[in-house]
Design an enzyme around this catalytic site. Sequence first.
Site, PDB file in Angstrom:
ATOM      1  N   GLN A  53       0.817  -1.221   0.000  1.00 37.22           N
ATOM      2  CA  GLN A  53       0.000   0.000   0.000  1.00 37.22           C
ATOM      3  C   GLN A  53       0.849   1.269   0.000  1.00 37.22           C
ATOM      4  O   GLN A  53       0.327   2.354  -0.268  1.00 37.22           O
ATOM      5  CB  GLN A  53      -0.939   0.016   1.209  1.00 37.22           C
ATOM      6  CG  GLN A  53      -2.027  -1.044   1.127  1.00 37.22           C
ATOM      7  CD  GLN A  53      -2.965  -0.934   2.307  1.00 37.22           C
ATOM      8  OE1 GLN A  53      -2.674  -1.441   3.386  1.00 37.22           O
ATOM      9  NE2 GLN A  53      -4.081  -0.245   2.128  1.00 37.22           N
ATOM     10  N   LEU A  85      -7.687   1.543   3.263  1.00 36.15           N
ATOM     11  CA  LEU A  85      -7.098   2.859   2.986  1.00 36.15           C
ATOM     12  C   LEU A  85      -6.825   3.044   1.492  1.00 36.15           C
ATOM     13  O   LEU A  85      -6.728   4.171   1.023  1.00 36.15           O
ATOM     14  CB  LEU A  85      -5.802   3.042   3.789  1.00 36.15           C
ATOM     15  CG  LEU A  85      -5.975   3.107   5.314  1.00 36.15           C
ATOM     16  CD1 LEU A  85      -4.615   3.132   5.992  1.00 36.15           C
ATOM     17  CD2 LEU A  85      -6.811   4.307   5.733  1.00 36.15           C
ATOM     18  N   HIS A 137      -7.104  -9.366   6.258  1.00 40.98           N
ATOM     19  CA  HIS A 137      -7.128  -8.285   5.269  1.00 40.98           C
ATOM     20  C   HIS A 137      -5.707  -7.898   4.838  1.00 40.98           C
ATOM     21  O   HIS A 137      -5.429  -7.774   3.638  1.00 40.98           O
ATOM     22  CB  HIS A 137      -7.859  -7.089   5.904  1.00 40.98           C
ATOM     23  CG  HIS A 137      -7.984  -5.880   5.040  1.00 40.98           C
ATOM     24  ND1 HIS A 137      -9.198  -5.322   4.713  1.00 40.98           N
ATOM     25  CD2 HIS A 137      -7.040  -5.094   4.456  1.00 40.98           C
ATOM     26  CE1 HIS A 137      -8.987  -4.260   3.945  1.00 40.98           C
ATOM     27  NE2 HIS A 137      -7.687  -4.092   3.786  1.00 40.98           N
TER      28      HIS A 137
HETATM   29 ZN    ZN Z   1      -6.482  -2.734   2.818  1.00 41.67          ZN
END
Ligand code: ZN
Length: 153
Positions: A51, A90, A131
Amino acid sequence: MAIRNIVKEGDEVLAKVCRPVTVFDDRLHTLVQDMKETLAKANGAGLAAPQVGVLKRLALVVDDDDSVLVLINPVIVETEGEQCPTEGCLSVPGVWGKTRRPAKVTVEAVDENGKPVRYTRTGIVAVCFCHEIDHLDGHLYREHVTEYVLFDD
Ligand code: ZN
């Protein structure tokens, strides 16, 4: 230390399988610190290295006591039961969906110094384990969504 940019859905980095971490050096420690700051600023429950554009098997999960668990090369070794939480990500801002996840999850990993750790959690932390580890294999939680949830601002 620095806040890193969180990549959004559609960026191909989120679809890649991450490589195991093999070197536990200052560069890794800086990445962990940057990710902790980025997670805190975004007020998230977890953050995976892809991410922030880094294809390494590293994720952070906020624990029940608000401390941050550092999971490097994490593996889910045991699950139990089922829960149907509402998840967000996010990297997928403004979207929430109901998913099916195990009620209780045990993860084995190493920390930023290469020391083995093992955590068993329930509730949202268990959901976060699943997750974030999904992110390390190029998967988004959308694949688990059974129904999207709309929130009024
Ligand atoms: Zn995530």
